[in-house]
Design a protein around this motif. Structure first.
Motif, short mmCIF file in Angstrom:
data_model
loop_
_atom_site.label_atom_id
_atom_site.label_comp_id
_atom_site.label_asym_id
_atom_site.label_seq_id
_atom_site.Cartn_x
_atom_site.Cartn_y
_atom_site.Cartn_z
N LEU A 1 27.69 27.61 105.01
CA LEU A 1 28.02 26.68 106.09
C LEU A 1 29.53 26.57 106.26
O LEU A 1 30.28 26.63 105.28
CB LEU A 1 27.47 25.28 105.78
N THR A 2 29.96 26.41 107.51
CA THR A 2 31.38 26.10 107.75
C THR A 2 31.59 24.63 107.48
O THR A 2 30.64 23.84 107.47
CB THR A 2 31.79 26.44 109.18
N LEU A 3 32.83 24.23 107.29
CA LEU A 3 33.14 22.82 107.01
C LEU A 3 32.73 21.93 108.18
O LEU A 3 32.11 20.87 107.96
CB LEU A 3 34.62 22.67 106.69
N PRO A 4 33.01 22.29 109.44
CA PRO A 4 32.58 21.44 110.56
C PRO A 4 31.05 21.29 110.63
O PRO A 4 30.54 20.21 110.92
CB PRO A 4 33.10 22.19 111.79
N GLU A 5 30.32 22.39 110.36
CA GLU A 5 28.85 22.30 110.37
C GLU A 5 28.36 21.36 109.27
O GLU A 5 27.44 20.55 109.49
CB GLU A 5 28.25 23.69 110.15
N ALA A 6 28.99 21.47 108.12
CA ALA A 6 28.58 20.61 107.00
C ALA A 6 28.86 19.14 107.30
O ALA A 6 28.07 18.27 106.94
CB ALA A 6 29.31 21.04 105.73
N ARG A 7 30.00 18.86 107.99
CA ARG A 7 30.32 17.47 108.32
C ARG A 7 29.26 16.88 109.25
O ARG A 7 28.84 15.73 109.09
CB ARG A 7 31.71 17.39 108.98
N LYS A 8 28.83 17.67 110.25
CA LYS A 8 27.83 17.17 111.19
C LYS A 8 26.50 16.89 110.48
O LYS A 8 25.85 15.87 110.72
CB LYS A 8 27.61 18.20 112.30
N LEU A 9 26.10 17.81 109.61
CA LEU A 9 24.85 17.61 108.87
C LEU A 9 24.95 16.43 107.92
O LEU A 9 23.96 15.71 107.69
CB LEU A 9 24.50 18.88 108.09
#
Length: 402
Positions: free
Chosen positions: A62-70
């Motif tokens: 996962l990218t960091l932005p994707e992880a933040r959203k999740l």
């Protein structure tokens, strides 16, 4: 706490042992869990007063932005009281197989080795093709079909299989619960057997020795021609007479050690690990039993067991030869039943008979008070039974065994 960036996450070193948590200062409840082999994004909050940590995904997936959203989504769910970890545990539990239930029940219950092996053998024999089947796939209709198949082979085996299956299922049902402890599995499908009254009624055997003259006459002339098992006939004579004069179970007598015998006190002890009810039993020996032990001692003194280096084995061929001489199919347990029958005929107190047989008093408080653990209180009863056997032997009783 640091503000997580993609570069910072990539540069985090794996641990030599254990795990460490790096919390993001910019987004409360979000962070990275670093282990020995991988790194993963996590979200952490409290659900119903308990800390709950949810894995979002590996940092290399996962990218960091994707992880933040999740993480935002996961934290919102926890704020609403949803525990993803508990849901996953429940889902895994719902997928429990029969084989897992069997092992879980056997491992958690304090069964003796022999008993556990018997249960495992029963489940392997009757449900081997169900071991990888999920419990929720076993319906009452499916179980009823299997029950009828077992009944065609053996009613006794079918009854044992039903009882064992129910024990495994009920353990799993208590194990597989939601957060509030409610069962996630339905009622045991084997209950259909009880509901439809399909289980055969157990018939208690009534066979016992009523012709002791024939019994001892057959013992005296018994011979075996085994090169492999020298002295098999003499061992059999000693073993079967011991069962008759003590009322011991076959397994209890077969595993007697010399350390369990006190010739000076004229007692023998069934240790708790070998007693069926898990309670040690010290019994007085009659004069005839003492003489029998002296004969055994001449053969095996200095060895671990009464019968030699090992417990007494399975004398199947010798038993078959003995049955031919007798003229009826005597079983080892018939001798225990005979012992109890004689005790009843002699009007020996019921609480003493229960102690001699090492039977539990169950829910009877009165019988519990009457049972004395002093072996001397049983000595006269043991002697009466042994004398009764010898009296019958001399009287040449001619009735056949029931």
């Amino acid at each position: 706490m640091v503000k997580l960036t993609a570069q910072y996450v990539r540069d985090l070193s794996l641990t030599d042992q254990g795990q460490r948590l790096v919390v993001d200062s910019a987004q409360p409840g979000f962070g990275v869990r670093v282990g020995k082999t991988s790194k993963a994004y996590i979200a952490e909050s409290r659900v119903r007063g308990k800390t709950c940590r949810v894995t979002i995904g590996r940092t290399d997936k996962l990218t960091l932005p994707e992880a933040r959203k999740l993480a935002v989504k996961a934290l919102a769910e926890m704020a609403d009281g949803r525990d993803r970890n508990a849901e996953k545990r429940q889902e895994r539990a719902k997928l429990m197989t029969l084989g897992q239930a069997v092992e879980g029940w056997l491992n958690e219950r304090d069964h003796r080795v022999g008993t556990a092996n018997q249960y495992r053998d029963t489940m392997d024999r009757e449900f081997s093709d169900w071991q990888n089947m999920q419990l929720r796939q076993i319906t009452p209709k499916v179980f009823q079909t299997r029950f009828h198949e077992m009944m065609e082979r053996t009613q006794t085996g079918a009854a044992l299989a039903v009882r064992t299956f129910k024990s495994c299922w009920n353990w799993a049902r208590a194990e597989v619960t939601d957060a509030e402890g409610r069962a996630l599995l339905p009622e045991c499908p084997a209950e259909i057997v009880r509901a439809k009254k399909l289980m055969p009624k157990a018939k208690r055997k009534q066979t016992y020795v009523s012709n002791w003259c024939a019994f001892f006459d057959a013992l005296e002339v018994l011979e075996t021609n085994s090169n492999r098992h020298q002295g098999a006939d003499e061992n059999f004579r000693l073993f079967i007479e011991l069962l008759a004069r003590t009322g011991l179970r076959r397994n209890e007598a077969a595993n007697l050690r010399w350390s369990d015998v006190n010739m000076e006190a004229r007692t023998l002890t069934i240790t708790a690990d070998r007693a069926k009810n898990g309670e040690a039993l010290t019994l007085p020996m009659s004069n005839q039993t003492v003489e029998l032990f002296e004969r055994v001692r001449d053969r095996t003194e200095g060895q671990t067991y009464l019968w030699g280096a090992d417990p007494y084995g399975d004398p199947r061929r010798t038993l078959m030869a003995f049955r031919e001489l007798l003229g009826w199919n005597l079983n080892f347990h018939d001798l225990r039943r005979s012992f109890a029958t004689i005790a009843t005929e002699l009007d020996i107190q019921q609480s003493k008979i229960m102690r001699l047989l090492n039977h539990a008093t169950g829910a009877s408080v009165t019988l519990g008070y009457q049972v004395s653990k002093n072996p001397e209180t049983l000595r006269s009863s043991v002697q009466e039974i042994s004398d009764f056997i010898d009296d019958c032997r001399r009287m040449k009783v001619v009735n056949n065994a029931a």
